[in-house]
Enzyme design. Structure first.
Site, PDB file in Angstrom:
ATOM      1  CG  ASP A 119      -1.618  -1.269   1.517  1.00  0.00           C
ATOM      2  OD1 ASP A 119      -1.847  -2.039   0.569  1.00  0.00           O
ATOM      3  OD2 ASP A 119      -1.928  -1.525   2.693  1.00  0.00           O
ATOM      4  CD  GLU A 128      -8.483  -3.371  -0.850  1.00  0.00           C
ATOM      5  OE1 GLU A 128      -9.130  -3.530   0.194  1.00  0.00           O
ATOM      6  OE2 GLU A 128      -7.541  -4.125  -1.184  1.00  0.00           O
TER       7      GLU A 128
END
Length: 330
Positions: free
Chosen positions: A37, A212
């Site tokens: 991420d 997401e």
């Protein structure tokens, strides 16, 4: 004896040549360790010039995700590690699963937005928080003493936050897991939100196939909205995008631009984008899983070039083992 000397000389030449070749590109991953991420950004260096920074999630079992490391570079090739720029020791309400840091500089302070605790309902404690520091390497401290968002709104789990500064200077927070994405208008001091004209605080902007990891940037006056699709533990994790004239959409899905290459790596997703200031030069910073790994947490941070066609669409990214060439910022 002569053969031994020749062997040593050849070894030294080979090692020197290998070292020189390594320095020609960053290589992927750009730094060792399991990290996911990643948010890439550029900050001014107080000693002059600019630095690249990457703030990733520490990729481990949720109970062990209690800190963030950060990495900085002058040239995209050599990276310096800054350990535990944020630790849950300084965020009393955050106990585990701190994810996907998003950072921005404002008023000579650095604000980091992060998800914590992986809450599954409004009855659990956690959500999206804010930390602040005087320097990009921290140490970051809890800014509010509580989450900024601690409830589900429009079905969006409060994770995967991205703070975005619009052309007019307004800051927005895009966020959301569980296949829902919201945008909210931040107060100038980042202590809360300003309602939209209709009185709502959280506006849903979920595009087709969204899962997401939202990200936004502007190019040639257009808003490029990007997100991750698929399951994060699977090989088909990927990134898609849309283009709009407004930061609120509508965001009509155009297609995938980042995905696995079975010859290189799988699970390529949850990314960010870096633009070289005042240049149409772009890098995509993302995580992926080595072909030899099956553990969901075994993810590594990579950087590759991101380009556009003449009409403004993003070309599919070629994921590489070589990474990118060095580029020093002025």
């Amino acid at each position: 004896m002569k053969k031994q000397i020749l062997f040593v000389l050849l070894s030294l030449i080979t090692a020197s040549s290998y070292s020189q070749n390594i320095k020609k590109t960053s290589g992927n991953p750009v730094f060792p360790g399991w990290y996911a991420d990643p948010e890439g950004i550029i900050f001014n260096n107080p000693k002059g010039g600019k630095d690249y920074w990457i703030y990733p999630t520490y990729s481990a079992p949720y109970k062990d995700q209690v800190f963030f490391d950060a990495f900085s570079s002058k040239d995209l090739v050599t990276w310096n590690k800054h350990e535990k720029v944020l630790d849950t020791l300084h965020v009393k309400w955050a106990k585990k699963a701190i994810w996907a840091p998003s950072i921005i500089e404002k008023d000579k302070k650095y604000f980091m937005f992060f998800g914590a605790n992986d809450i599954q309902s409004d009855q659990e404690s956690g959500g999206i928080g804010v930390a602040v520091a005087d320097r990009p390497e921290g140490p970051f401290k809890d800014y509010l003493g509580k989450p900024l968002i601690d409830k589900f709104h429009n079905g969006a789990q409060p994770i995967d936050q991205f703070v975005f500064k619009d052309k007019d200077g307004q800051y927005y927070l895009y966020y959301g897991g569980w296949k829902h994405c919201n945008v909210a208008k931040l107060k100038s001091d980042f202590t809360g939100f300003i309602p939209f004209e209709d009185g709502k605080i959280f506006r849903e902007i979920t595009p087709a196939s969204y899962v997401e990891g939202p990200f936004m940037f502007i190019r040639n006056g257009k808003y490029y909205f990007m997100w991750s699709e698929g399951g994060w533990t699977g090989p088909n994790y990927s990134v898609a995008y849309a283009i709009s004239d407004s930061p609120f959409g509508p965001f009509e899905r155009i297609g995938k631009i980042l995905q696995q290459d079975p010859k290189v790596a799988t699970g390529a997703g949850h990314h960010s984008v870096i633009q070289v200031p005042e240049k149409d030069q772009w890098y995509i910073v993302y995580h992926r899983r080595p072909l030899t790994e099956t553990d969901g947490n075994h993810r590594m941070t990579c950087v590759d070039l991101m380009t556009f066609d003449e009409t403004g669409f993003i070309n599919p990214v070629k994921i590489t083992n070589e990474g990118v060439k060095p580029y020093v910022l002025k």
